[in-house]
Design an enzyme around this catalytic site. Structure first.
Site, PDB file in Angstrom:
ATOM      1  N   PHE A   1       0.851  -1.196   0.000  1.00 56.74           N
ATOM      2  CA  PHE A   1       0.000   0.000   0.000  1.00 56.74           C
ATOM      3  C   PHE A   1       0.882   1.239   0.000  1.00 56.74           C
ATOM      4  O   PHE A   1       1.861   1.302   0.743  1.00 56.74           O
ATOM      5  CB  PHE A   1      -0.885   0.037   1.260  1.00 56.74           C
ATOM      6  CG  PHE A   1      -1.984  -0.981   1.243  1.00 56.74           C
ATOM      7  CD1 PHE A   1      -1.705  -2.340   1.373  1.00 56.74           C
ATOM      8  CD2 PHE A   1      -3.305  -0.586   1.093  1.00 56.74           C
ATOM      9  CE1 PHE A   1      -2.711  -3.288   1.343  1.00 56.74           C
ATOM     10  CE2 PHE A   1      -4.326  -1.525   1.066  1.00 56.74           C
ATOM     11  CZ  PHE A   1      -4.027  -2.873   1.191  1.00 56.74           C
ATOM     12  N   ALA A   2       0.502   2.224  -0.817  1.00 59.33           N
ATOM     13  CA  ALA A   2       1.245   3.495  -0.818  1.00 59.33           C
ATOM     14  C   ALA A   2       0.245   4.624  -1.011  1.00 59.33           C
ATOM     15  O   ALA A   2      -0.149   4.946  -2.132  1.00 59.33           O
ATOM     16  CB  ALA A   2       2.292   3.498  -1.921  1.00 59.33           C
TER      17      ALA A   2
ATOM     18  N   TYR B   1       3.465   8.378   0.929  1.00 61.35           N
ATOM     19  CA  TYR B   1       4.197   7.106   0.881  1.00 61.35           C
ATOM     20  C   TYR B   1       4.434   6.636  -0.552  1.00 61.35           C
ATOM     21  O   TYR B   1       5.131   5.653  -0.765  1.00 61.35           O
ATOM     22  CB  TYR B   1       3.470   6.025   1.692  1.00 61.35           C
ATOM     23  CG  TYR B   1       3.714   6.113   3.190  1.00 61.35           C
ATOM     24  CD1 TYR B   1       3.413   7.281   3.879  1.00 61.35           C
ATOM     25  CD2 TYR B   1       4.238   5.054   3.909  1.00 61.35           C
ATOM     26  CE1 TYR B   1       3.628   7.379   5.246  1.00 61.35           C
ATOM     27  CE2 TYR B   1       4.462   5.132   5.276  1.00 61.35           C
ATOM     28  CZ  TYR B   1       4.153   6.297   5.940  1.00 61.35           C
ATOM     29  OH  TYR B   1       4.378   6.389   7.298  1.00 61.35           O
TER      30      TYR B   1
ATOM     31  N   ASP C   1       5.027  -3.869   3.969  1.00 63.04           N
ATOM     32  CA  ASP C   1       5.059  -2.402   4.084  1.00 63.04           C
ATOM     33  C   ASP C   1       5.822  -1.830   2.891  1.00 63.04           C
ATOM     34  O   ASP C   1       6.749  -2.476   2.380  1.00 63.04           O
ATOM     35  CB  ASP C   1       5.800  -1.982   5.366  1.00 63.04           C
ATOM     36  CG  ASP C   1       4.877  -1.831   6.557  1.00 63.04           C
ATOM     37  OD1 ASP C   1       3.725  -2.289   6.487  1.00 63.04           O
ATOM     38  OD2 ASP C   1       5.326  -1.259   7.573  1.00 63.04           O
ATOM     39  N   VAL C   2       5.499  -0.595   2.507  1.00 64.24           N
ATOM     40  CA  VAL C   2       6.160  -0.009   1.329  1.00 64.24           C
ATOM     41  C   VAL C   2       7.407   0.807   1.683  1.00 64.24           C
ATOM     42  O   VAL C   2       8.290   0.992   0.839  1.00 64.24           O
ATOM     43  CB  VAL C   2       5.167   0.860   0.515  1.00 64.24           C
ATOM     44  CG1 VAL C   2       4.903   2.209   1.200  1.00 64.24           C
ATOM     45  CG2 VAL C   2       5.664   1.076  -0.893  1.00 64.24           C
ATOM     46  N   ASP C   3       7.493   1.287   2.917  1.00 64.00           N
ATOM     47  CA  ASP C   3       8.660   2.114   3.284  1.00 64.00           C
ATOM     48  C   ASP C   3       9.821   1.189   3.632  1.00 64.00           C
ATOM     49  O   ASP C   3      10.343   1.200   4.761  1.00 64.00           O
ATOM     50  CB  ASP C   3       8.323   3.070   4.436  1.00 64.00           C
ATOM     51  CG  ASP C   3       7.668   2.388   5.623  1.00 64.00           C
ATOM     52  OD1 ASP C   3       6.919   1.407   5.424  1.00 64.00           O
ATOM     53  OD2 ASP C   3       7.917   2.815   6.763  1.00 64.00           O
TER      54      ASP C   3
ATOM     55  N   HIS D   1       9.814  -9.148  14.782  1.00 63.90           N
ATOM     56  CA  HIS D   1      10.008  -7.696  14.734  1.00 63.90           C
ATOM     57  C   HIS D   1      11.464  -7.364  15.096  1.00 63.90           C
ATOM     58  O   HIS D   1      11.978  -7.859  16.098  1.00 63.90           O
ATOM     59  CB  HIS D   1       9.045  -7.030  15.717  1.00 63.90           C
ATOM     60  CG  HIS D   1       8.867  -5.567  15.485  1.00 63.90           C
ATOM     61  ND1 HIS D   1       9.882  -4.664  15.646  1.00 63.90           N
ATOM     62  CD2 HIS D   1       7.781  -4.853  15.096  1.00 63.90           C
ATOM     63  CE1 HIS D   1       9.427  -3.446  15.375  1.00 63.90           C
ATOM     64  NE2 HIS D   1       8.161  -3.529  15.034  1.00 63.90           N
TER      65      HIS D   1
ATOM     66  N   THR E   1       5.503  -5.155  23.233  1.00 65.17           N
ATOM     67  CA  THR E   1       4.468  -4.113  23.332  1.00 65.17           C
ATOM     68  C   THR E   1       3.110  -4.635  22.846  1.00 65.17           C
ATOM     69  O   THR E   1       2.471  -4.046  21.983  1.00 65.17           O
ATOM     70  CB  THR E   1       4.874  -2.865  22.525  1.00 65.17           C
ATOM     71  OG1 THR E   1       5.190  -3.278  21.195  1.00 65.17           O
ATOM     72  CG2 THR E   1       6.052  -2.162  23.133  1.00 65.17           C
TER      73      THR E   1
ATOM     74  N   GLU F   1      -1.103  -4.316  14.038  1.00 64.59           N
ATOM     75  CA  GLU F   1       0.014  -5.161  14.492  1.00 64.59           C
ATOM     76  C   GLU F   1      -0.322  -5.848  15.830  1.00 64.59           C
ATOM     77  O   GLU F   1       0.053  -6.996  16.056  1.00 64.59           O
ATOM     78  CB  GLU F   1       1.285  -4.319  14.623  1.00 64.59           C
ATOM     79  CG  GLU F   1       2.525  -5.132  14.920  1.00 64.59           C
ATOM     80  CD  GLU F   1       3.784  -4.293  14.758  1.00 64.59           C
ATOM     81  OE1 GLU F   1       4.356  -4.295  13.653  1.00 64.59           O
ATOM     82  OE2 GLU F   1       4.185  -3.627  15.724  1.00 64.59           O
TER      83      GLU F   1
HETATM   84  C1  UD2 Z   1       4.518  -0.305  12.283  1.00 63.21           C
HETATM   85  C2  UD2 Z   1       4.488  -1.576  11.454  1.00 63.21           C
HETATM   86  C3  UD2 Z   1       3.447  -1.422  10.370  1.00 63.21           C
HETATM   87  C4  UD2 Z   1       2.089  -1.156  10.978  1.00 63.21           C
HETATM   88  C5  UD2 Z   1       2.153   0.065  11.888  1.00 63.21           C
HETATM   89  C6  UD2 Z   1       0.866   0.178  12.690  1.00 63.21           C
HETATM   90  C7  UD2 Z   1       6.713  -2.515  11.691  1.00 63.21           C
HETATM   91  C8  UD2 Z   1       8.117  -2.572  11.212  1.00 63.21           C
HETATM   92  N1  UD2 Z   1       5.837  -1.795  10.965  1.00 63.21           N
HETATM   93  O1  UD2 Z   1       5.137   0.619  11.360  1.00 63.21           O
HETATM   94  O2  UD2 Z   1       3.372  -2.589   9.570  1.00 63.21           O
HETATM   95  O3  UD2 Z   1       1.661  -2.290  11.702  1.00 63.21           O
HETATM   96  O4  UD2 Z   1       3.244  -0.024  12.817  1.00 63.21           O
HETATM   97  O5  UD2 Z   1       1.032   0.941  13.824  1.00 63.21           O
HETATM   98  O6  UD2 Z   1       6.390  -3.144  12.662  1.00 63.21           O
HETATM   99  N2  UD2 Z   1       0.832   3.803   4.761  1.00 63.21           N
HETATM  100  C9  UD2 Z   1       0.603   4.596   3.624  1.00 63.21           C
HETATM  101  N3  UD2 Z   1       0.414   5.944   3.781  1.00 63.21           N
HETATM  102  C10 UD2 Z   1       0.461   6.547   4.994  1.00 63.21           C
HETATM  103  C11 UD2 Z   1       0.699   5.753   6.136  1.00 63.21           C
HETATM  104  C12 UD2 Z   1       0.902   4.379   5.996  1.00 63.21           C
HETATM  105  O7  UD2 Z   1       0.554   4.079   2.507  1.00 63.21           O
HETATM  106  O8  UD2 Z   1       0.288   7.785   5.053  1.00 63.21           O
HETATM  107  C13 UD2 Z   1       1.010   2.342   4.598  1.00 63.21           C
HETATM  108  C14 UD2 Z   1       2.379   1.984   4.016  1.00 63.21           C
HETATM  109  O9  UD2 Z   1       2.248   0.808   3.258  1.00 63.21           O
HETATM  110  C15 UD2 Z   1       3.218   1.739   5.255  1.00 63.21           C
HETATM  111  C16 UD2 Z   1       2.187   1.049   6.163  1.00 63.21           C
HETATM  112  O10 UD2 Z   1       0.929   1.694   5.882  1.00 63.21           O
HETATM  113  O11 UD2 Z   1       4.333   0.940   4.949  1.00 63.21           O
HETATM  114  C17 UD2 Z   1       2.459   1.120   7.671  1.00 63.21           C
HETATM  115  O12 UD2 Z   1       2.633   2.463   8.087  1.00 63.21           O
HETATM  116  P1  UD2 Z   1       4.007   2.938   8.742  1.00 63.21           P
HETATM  117  O13 UD2 Z   1       5.132   2.259   8.028  1.00 63.21           O
HETATM  118  O14 UD2 Z   1       4.048   4.403   8.824  1.00 63.21           O
HETATM  119  O15 UD2 Z   1       3.897   2.353  10.186  1.00 63.21           O
HETATM  120  P2  UD2 Z   1       5.111   2.149  11.250  1.00 63.21           P
HETATM  121  O16 UD2 Z   1       6.410   2.590  10.669  1.00 63.21           O
HETATM  122  O17 UD2 Z   1       4.734   2.708  12.574  1.00 63.21           O
END
Ligand code: UD2
Length: 305
Positions: A72-73, A77, A162-164, A184, A196, A254
């Site tokens: 997803f992007a 993103y 995840d895309v990032d 994790h 957590t 998660e």
């Molecule tokens: C953690 C998790 C993630 C998700 C999230 C929920 C890890 C390493 N990653 O990452 O999988 O469970 O927590 O709290 O454990 N996205 C978009 N646009 C946005 C925001 C998100 O496309 O504006 C999508 C995108 O694919 C991204 C994913 O949602 O990779 C997860 O979002 P994140 O990477 O910002 O979440 P993060 O880093 O807190």
């Protein structure tokens, strides 16, 4: 003289005290640092050295399998798509049939990336959302629907990523299994009481103290279509119940994924080689970084804080 003697006694006492607490601490924590190759329910944990890539490739080559892969992007993103896809094309199931499903609110922003042999990309439009938490959690329902409506006869396995992120090394058929979870990278060498998990009983994701096997990431999970469909459907239902009760689990989907894996144990677990963090320095037992979260400024890329 007496003063000096008492000082020596004091130093000796300090030395004994510190040594004893060091020993107790080490005994208590030594399990944090050891690598596990198998779970207590006898599922393999995949690390470098646990498989022969040529042998395992030759076995799966005979099966003509397709691996669906979702990503997803939305919003800002979209900037991560290019590196994700280009690096995937170098390292991800090379030589096998892969179908990426990319969900975005800006299909026009998807860059042209050359796909390798038998690799295909389908771009799907989804509505924009105001909260990153909703984007992240909303993935479960979209995945459930995709599998139900479209993938039944089109794929054998699915991975949801995840895309990032970026691939730096092989991610191949060694990762395939009925139900696959990934450790994790923050918690794989931590004791359970530091995980957590959601601790509020009011949430469907609640895991009581003293329970839980590992802390899994939601940035990568997969398995057979049937098993991942059941996972996404269950998590989507639990998320809906929480929403109806005005509670959001601490780490969103998660937390629900971790609850799911507590009840339905993964048949294969991937080590943090399969989801690392670019900002981490390498750690002893992680010999190869295959897939990793790229560094990002959350405040800059997310639609809300
Ligand atoms: C953690 C998790 C993630 C998700 C999230 C929920 C890890 C390493 N990653 O990452 O999988 O469970 O927590 O709290 O454990 N996205 C978009 N646009 C946005 C925001 C998100 O496309 O504006 C999508 C995108 O694919 C991204 C994913 O949602 O990779 C997860 O979002 P994140 O990477 O910002 O979440 P993060 O880093 O807190």
């Amino acid at each position: 003289m007496r003063l000096r003697q008492s000082f020596h006694f004091f130093l000796f006492g300090m030395f004994v005290g510190l040594s004893l607490s060091g020993l107790i601490f080490f005994g208590y924590t030594s399990s944090w640092f050891s690598r596990t190759d198998v779970t207590p329910w006898l599922a393999p944990v995949v690390w470098e050295g646990t498989f022969d890539s040529n042998l395992i490739d030759s076995i799966y080559k005979q099966q003509n399998i397709t691996i669906a892969t979702t990503v997803f992007a939305l919003g800002k993103y979209t900037r991560f798509i290019k590196d994700f896809l280009e690096s995937a094309e170098e390292h991800y199931f090379v030589g096998f049939r892969v179908h990426y499903y990319l969900f975005t609110d800006q299909p026009e922003a998807v860059p042209e990336v050359k796909m390798g042999k038998n690799h295909h990309l389908t771009v799907r439009s989804v509505p924009s959302m105001d909260r990153w938490q909703d984007i992240s959690m909303g993935r479960m329902e979209i995945l459930e629907t995709l599998m139900e409506n479209e993938l039944a006869n089109k794929a054998d396995y699915i991975f949801c990523l995840d895309v990032d992120t970026k691939f730096y090394g092989r991610w191949g058929v060694e990762t395939l299994g009925r139900l696959v979870g990934v450790l994790h990278p923050w918690f794989f060498n931590y004791p359970r009481y530091l995980f957590t998990y959601e601790r509020r009983q009011e949430s469907q994701a609640f895991i009581p103290a003293g329970e839980g096997d590992y802390y899994y990431t939601a940035a990568a999970f997969g398995g057979s279509l049937a098993d991942v469909h059941h996972l996404t459907k269950t998590c989507r239902k639990q998320l809906n119940i929480d929403a109806a009760n005005s509670i959001e689990a601490i780490w969103h989907e998660e937390s629900h994924l971790n609850k799911y894996f507590l009840n339905k144990k993964p048949s294969k677990v991937l080590s943090p080689e399969y989801l690392w963090r670019d900002i981490n320095m390498s750690v002893g037992q992680v010999k190869i970084i295959r897939f990793s979260h790229v560094a990002k400024n959350n405040a800059e890329v997310r639609p809300n804080v």
